[in-house]
Design a protein around this motif. Structure first.
Motif, PDB file in Angstrom:
ATOM      1  N   ALA A 166       0.695  -1.198  -0.014  1.00 15.03           N
ATOM      2  CA  ALA A 166      -0.082  -0.021   0.046  1.00 15.03           C
ATOM      3  C   ALA A 166       0.798   1.061  -0.144  1.00 15.03           C
ATOM      4  CB  ALA A 166      -0.857  -0.022   1.201  1.00 15.03           C
ATOM      5  N   GLU A 167       1.975   0.991   0.613  1.00 16.50           N
ATOM      6  CA  GLU A 167       3.151   2.265   0.747  1.00 16.50           C
ATOM      7  C   GLU A 167       3.758   2.412  -0.378  1.00 16.50           C
ATOM      8  OE1 GLU A 167       5.979   3.959   3.972  1.00 16.50           O
ATOM      9  OE2 GLU A 167       5.990   1.672   3.390  1.00 16.50           O
ATOM     10  N   GLU A 168       3.752   3.691  -1.105  1.00 10.78           N
ATOM     11  CA  GLU A 168       4.667   4.007  -1.927  1.00 10.78           C
ATOM     12  C   GLU A 168       6.112   4.184  -1.713  1.00 10.78           C
ATOM     13  OE1 GLU A 168       3.023   7.778  -3.666  1.00 10.78           O
ATOM     14  OE2 GLU A 168       1.789   6.619  -4.873  1.00 10.78           O
ATOM     15  N   SER A 169       6.989   3.650  -2.618  1.00 11.02           N
ATOM     16  CA  SER A 169       8.330   3.661  -2.212  1.00 11.02           C
ATOM     17  C   SER A 169       9.125   4.563  -2.835  1.00 11.02           C
ATOM     18  CB  SER A 169       8.706   2.102  -2.473  1.00 11.02           C
ATOM     19  OG  SER A 169       8.505   1.747  -3.812  1.00 11.02           O
ATOM     20  N   LEU A 170      10.602   4.474  -2.505  1.00  5.97           N
ATOM     21  CA  LEU A 170      11.584   5.083  -3.063  1.00  5.97           C
ATOM     22  C   LEU A 170      12.438   4.128  -4.150  1.00  5.97           C
ATOM     23  CD1 LEU A 170      13.110   8.093  -2.556  1.00  5.97           C
ATOM     24  CD2 LEU A 170      14.758   6.614  -1.343  1.00  5.97           C
ATOM     25  N   SER A 171      12.192   4.543  -5.462  1.00  5.48           N
ATOM     26  CA  SER A 171      12.933   3.951  -6.517  1.00  5.48           C
ATOM     27  C   SER A 171      14.331   4.292  -6.423  1.00  5.48           C
ATOM     28  CB  SER A 171      12.603   4.165  -7.906  1.00  5.48           C
ATOM     29  OG  SER A 171      12.889   5.333  -8.375  1.00  5.48           O
ATOM     30  N   PHE A 172      15.153   3.263  -7.039  1.00  5.01           N
ATOM     31  CA  PHE A 172      16.693   3.199  -6.850  1.00  5.01           C
ATOM     32  C   PHE A 172      17.071   4.791  -7.552  1.00  5.01           C
ATOM     33  CE2 PHE A 172      20.806   2.363  -8.862  1.00  5.01           C
ATOM     34  CZ  PHE A 172      21.732   2.470  -7.831  1.00  5.01           C
ATOM     35  N   GLU A 173      16.525   5.193  -8.803  1.00  5.05           N
ATOM     36  CA  GLU A 173      16.805   6.173  -9.161  1.00  5.05           C
ATOM     37  C   GLU A 173      16.540   7.394  -8.296  1.00  5.05           C
ATOM     38  OE1 GLU A 173      18.820   7.000 -12.013  1.00  5.05           O
ATOM     39  OE2 GLU A 173      19.101   4.804 -11.811  1.00  5.05           O
ATOM     40  N   ASP A 174      15.277   7.618  -7.691  1.00  2.00           N
ATOM     41  CA  ASP A 174      14.775   8.465  -6.972  1.00  2.00           C
ATOM     42  C   ASP A 174      15.909   8.730  -5.743  1.00  2.00           C
ATOM     43  OD1 ASP A 174      12.903   9.685  -8.418  1.00  2.00           O
ATOM     44  OD2 ASP A 174      11.210   8.232  -7.738  1.00  2.00           O
ATOM     45  N   PHE A 175      16.295   7.572  -5.127  1.00  2.00           N
ATOM     46  CA  PHE A 175      17.152   7.235  -4.156  1.00  2.00           C
ATOM     47  C   PHE A 175      18.507   8.240  -4.445  1.00  2.00           C
ATOM     48  CE2 PHE A 175      21.081   4.951  -2.995  1.00  2.00           C
ATOM     49  CZ  PHE A 175      21.253   5.245  -1.700  1.00  2.00           C
ATOM     50  N   ARG A 176      18.906   7.873  -5.589  1.00  2.00           N
ATOM     51  CA  ARG A 176      20.347   8.659  -6.010  1.00  2.00           C
ATOM     52  C   ARG A 176      19.940  10.170  -6.074  1.00  2.00           C
ATOM     53  NH1 ARG A 176      22.851   4.567 -10.567  1.00  2.00           N
ATOM     54  NH2 ARG A 176      24.965   6.006  -9.950  1.00  2.00           N
ATOM     55  N   THR A 177      18.792  10.662  -6.466  1.00  6.73           N
ATOM     56  CA  THR A 177      18.580  11.976  -6.651  1.00  6.73           C
ATOM     57  C   THR A 177      18.584  12.501  -5.181  1.00  6.73           C
ATOM     58  OG1 THR A 177      17.253  11.781  -8.734  1.00  6.73           O
ATOM     59  CG2 THR A 177      16.617  13.768  -7.219  1.00  6.73           C
ATOM     60  N   TRP A 178      18.012  11.863  -4.239  1.00  5.37           N
ATOM     61  CA  TRP A 178      17.930  12.339  -2.917  1.00  5.37           C
ATOM     62  C   TRP A 178      19.361  12.373  -2.312  1.00  5.37           C
ATOM     63  CZ3 TRP A 178      18.424   9.161   1.917  1.00  5.37           C
ATOM     64  CH2 TRP A 178      17.762   9.745   3.109  1.00  5.37           C
ATOM     65  N   CYS A 179      20.192  11.468  -2.683  1.00  7.59           N
ATOM     66  CA  CYS A 179      21.653  11.526  -2.337  1.00  7.59           C
ATOM     67  C   CYS A 179      22.243  12.710  -2.691  1.00  7.59           C
ATOM     68  CB  CYS A 179      22.156  10.127  -2.717  1.00  7.59           C
ATOM     69  SG  CYS A 179      21.940   8.505  -1.753  1.00  7.59           S
ATOM     70  N   THR A 180      21.987  12.991  -4.070  1.00  8.25           N
ATOM     71  CA  THR A 180      22.317  14.053  -4.560  1.00  8.25           C
ATOM     72  C   THR A 180      22.273  15.644  -3.849  1.00  8.25           C
ATOM     73  OG1 THR A 180      22.597  13.213  -6.725  1.00  8.25           O
ATOM     74  CG2 THR A 180      22.779  15.897  -6.583  1.00  8.25           C
ATOM     75  N   LEU A 181      20.856  15.591  -3.435  1.00  5.12           N
ATOM     76  CA  LEU A 181      20.318  16.843  -2.604  1.00  5.12           C
ATOM     77  C   LEU A 181      20.967  16.781  -1.042  1.00  5.12           C
ATOM     78  CD1 LEU A 181      16.653  16.539  -3.884  1.00  5.12           C
ATOM     79  CD2 LEU A 181      18.643  18.403  -4.598  1.00  5.12           C
ATOM     80  N   LEU A 182      21.358  15.412  -0.586  1.00  3.80           N
ATOM     81  CA  LEU A 182      21.755  15.335   0.841  1.00  3.80           C
ATOM     82  C   LEU A 182      23.081  14.655   0.896  1.00  3.80           C
ATOM     83  CD1 LEU A 182      18.247  14.192   2.123  1.00  3.80           C
ATOM     84  CD2 LEU A 182      19.199  16.470   2.320  1.00  3.80           C
ATOM     85  N   PRO A 183      24.105  15.367   0.353  1.00  4.05           N
ATOM     86  CA  PRO A 183      25.439  14.861   0.423  1.00  4.05           C
ATOM     87  C   PRO A 183      26.053  14.372   1.932  1.00  4.05           C
ATOM     88  CG  PRO A 183      25.736  17.090  -0.012  1.00  4.05           C
ATOM     89  CD  PRO A 183      24.302  16.619   0.005  1.00  4.05           C
ATOM     90  N   SER A 184      25.703  15.005   2.816  1.00  3.40           N
ATOM     91  CA  SER A 184      25.972  14.483   4.119  1.00  3.40           C
ATOM     92  C   SER A 184      25.519  13.176   4.512  1.00  3.40           C
ATOM     93  CB  SER A 184      25.421  15.536   5.336  1.00  3.40           C
ATOM     94  OG  SER A 184      26.214  16.608   5.438  1.00  3.40           O
ATOM     95  N   VAL A 185      23.982  12.748   4.027  1.00  2.00           N
ATOM     96  CA  VAL A 185      23.389  11.582   4.415  1.00  2.00           C
ATOM     97  C   VAL A 185      24.208  10.549   3.491  1.00  2.00           C
ATOM     98  CG1 VAL A 185      21.227  10.313   3.933  1.00  2.00           C
ATOM     99  CG2 VAL A 185      21.143  12.624   4.734  1.00  2.00           C
ATOM    100  N   GLY A 202      31.220  11.785   7.167  1.00  2.00           N
ATOM    101  CA  GLY A 202      30.107  12.091   7.343  1.00  2.00           C
ATOM    102  C   GLY A 202      29.399  12.400   8.671  1.00  2.00           C
ATOM    103  N   SER A 203      30.462  12.352   9.772  1.00  2.00           N
ATOM    104  CA  SER A 203      30.090  12.455  11.038  1.00  2.00           C
ATOM    105  C   SER A 203      30.497  13.771  11.724  1.00  2.00           C
ATOM    106  CB  SER A 203      30.942  11.406  11.948  1.00  2.00           C
ATOM    107  OG  SER A 203      30.052  10.169  11.455  1.00  2.00           O
ATOM    108  N   GLN A 204      31.223  14.452  10.878  1.00  2.00           N
ATOM    109  CA  GLN A 204      31.706  15.757  11.625  1.00  2.00           C
ATOM    110  C   GLN A 204      31.011  17.105  11.469  1.00  2.00           C
ATOM    111  OE1 GLN A 204      36.007  16.664  10.439  1.00  2.00           O
ATOM    112  NE2 GLN A 204      35.683  18.548  11.670  1.00  2.00           N
ATOM    113  N   VAL A 205      30.659  17.589  12.577  1.00  2.00           N
ATOM    114  CA  VAL A 205      29.832  18.763  12.747  1.00  2.00           C
ATOM    115  C   VAL A 205      30.766  19.834  13.130  1.00  2.00           C
ATOM    116  CG1 VAL A 205      27.983  19.565  13.895  1.00  2.00           C
ATOM    117  CG2 VAL A 205      28.094  17.074  13.528  1.00  2.00           C
TER     118      VAL A 205
END
Length: 424
Positions: A166-185, A202-205
């Motif tokens: 029932a839940e819509e999911s994050l495709s692999f391509e959309d995951f890669r786009t998400w990573c581009t927008l959130l380089p720290s993640v 990725g841990s340094q603040v």
């Protein structure tokens, strides 16, 4: 990764392939590590238990369980072999970009149902923030960063429909786009098999410094925002950031703003909270100096912090990167500071009065309008100076690198994004 592998098999072709990615010294180090962890596991054989694995790599909860499951090739036998470790690190750390990101995409499926839903991503983000900020051990508690989790979730596009779910999911391509927008993640999720005490990427603040007489509740730049912005920056820019200007403390004076932010001649982080409640800004890699045209380099970028967190890097489409016009009388040279786009249609612009500005989608950074509306009315403006070891050293040696050398560096960055002008 299959789910029917034997606990130990030197005949596994993936083991042979992964082994070739490591030097002899690296393989021996992995062998020693595995033997040490197996001894701590007190298992009846050369196996590492889930608890010892998760403790060593600093992974807790569902994220740690899912990583152990993937590393042991989903056998469900609770036994990590030396071959498992080599294969996993060979893919996760030495593989191609596609292989690494496919592994991370599988890692996000903490429920193990074959899709990456919003609840999976939320669970991973909570675990990640707990790991970086130790929120579960603080007075805030894990539930306190629900709002923070949402700003990162809001950058994701859940548009894949999977039969039986029932839940819509994050495709692999959309995951890669998400990573581009959130380089720290992306940086953090790509370094989980590096022990935290070895300086996990990725841990340094950055340490945020401001005068003691400033109420911390007035500050826009939260630690998690600084971590998000810092995901795109080199290590030496993540040491200390100091508050140079705050509109509630220093007043809405353009001359005061420029005077304060120009003292150190280093990179700065501009943050705006407007009257619609949106928070966004820009990283200025070059000092704020009077110009009658665009200037800057490809290290500058725009970002959003609330209600969505995203970073927008230069695309190489043009060099309209940074703007700082002071005391010009021509309408074609608007006084103020800005980034991207074109004159009077910037990606982000703050007028010299500091009480208004605008933000439009722009090809310079591939960014959308950063606020709810194109016209913006700031409620709070902050500017932070990035204190770097490199900058401190260069104060003694003079500015290193000729104009030509800096041009070549920009040229190299343009080539990396595939937009460099073909002419020389």
């Amino acid at each position: 990764m299959g789910n029917s592998q034997s606990p130990s098999s030197h005949g596994d072709p993936r083991f042979a392939s992964s082994s070739r990615a490591f030097s002899h010294t690296e393989l021996e180090a992995l062998k020693s590590l595995h033997a040490s962890l197996a001894a701590q596991s007190q298992s009846n054989g050369p196996y590492v238990s889930p608890s010892v694995f998760k403790n060593y790599f600093g992974l807790r909860g569902p994220l740690g369980d899912r990583m152990f499951d993937l590393v042991t090739q989903q056998r469900k036998d609770q036994k990590l072999t030396f071959e498992d470790l080599v294969i996993a690190k060979g893919i996760y750390e030495k593989g191609t970009k596609d292989e690494i990101e496919e592994f991370i995409h599988q890692l996000l499926d903490v429920s193990g149902d074959g899709i990456v839903g919003r609840s999976d991503l939320e669970c991973v983000l909570v675990a990640m923030l707990d790991n970086i900020f130790n929120m579960d051990n603080s007075e805030h508690g894990s539930s306190a960063h629900h709002e923070t989790v949402n700003i990162f979730l809001n950058a994701a596009k859940f548009a894949k429909h999977d039969e039986g779910h029932a839940e819509e999911s994050l495709s692999f391509e959309d995951f890669r786009t998400w990573c581009t927008l959130l380089p720290s993640v992306r940086k953090f999720l790509g370094s989980l098999l590096i022990p935290p005490n070895q300086g996990r990427p990725g841990s340094q603040v950055p340490r945020l410094l401001h005068l003691e007489n400033i109420d911390p509740n007035m500050i826009l730049l939260k630690k998690v925002y600084a971590w998000h912005i810092g995901g795109i920056l080199p290590q030496h820019d993540l040491e200390e950031w100091k508050l140079l200007y705050h509109s509630s403390v220093n007043g809405l004076s353009f001359s005061t703003f420029l005077g304060n932010v120009s003292k150190d001649k280093g990179p700065t982080v501009l943050i705006i909270k407007d009257k619609k409640g949106y928070v966004y800004g820009a990283y200025a890699s070059q000092p704020w100096e009077r110009h009658g045209d665009f200037y800057g380099d490809l290290k500058s970028f725009l970002f959003q912090l609330y209600p969505t967190a995203s970073i927008f890097r230069p695309t190489g489409a043009n060099t309209n990167l940074q703007w700082c016009a002071v005391n010009f009388s021509s309408a074609s040279i608007p006084n103020g500071i800005g980034f991207g786009g074109k004159v009077n249609h910037f990606g982000l612009f703050l007028s010299a009065t500091l009480d208004q500005g605008h933000t439009f989608s722009c090809t310079t950074f591939g960014s959308p309008c950063l606020s709810k509306t194109n016209q913006i009315y700031p409620e709070v403006i902050e500017c932070w100076g990035v204190v770097t070891k490199v900058a401190d050293e260069e104060k003694h040696d003079g500015r290193k690198g000729s104009v030509l050398e800096r041009f070549k560096e920009d040229r190299h960055m343009l080539n990396m994004v595939g937009r460099a002008n073909a002419s020389e």
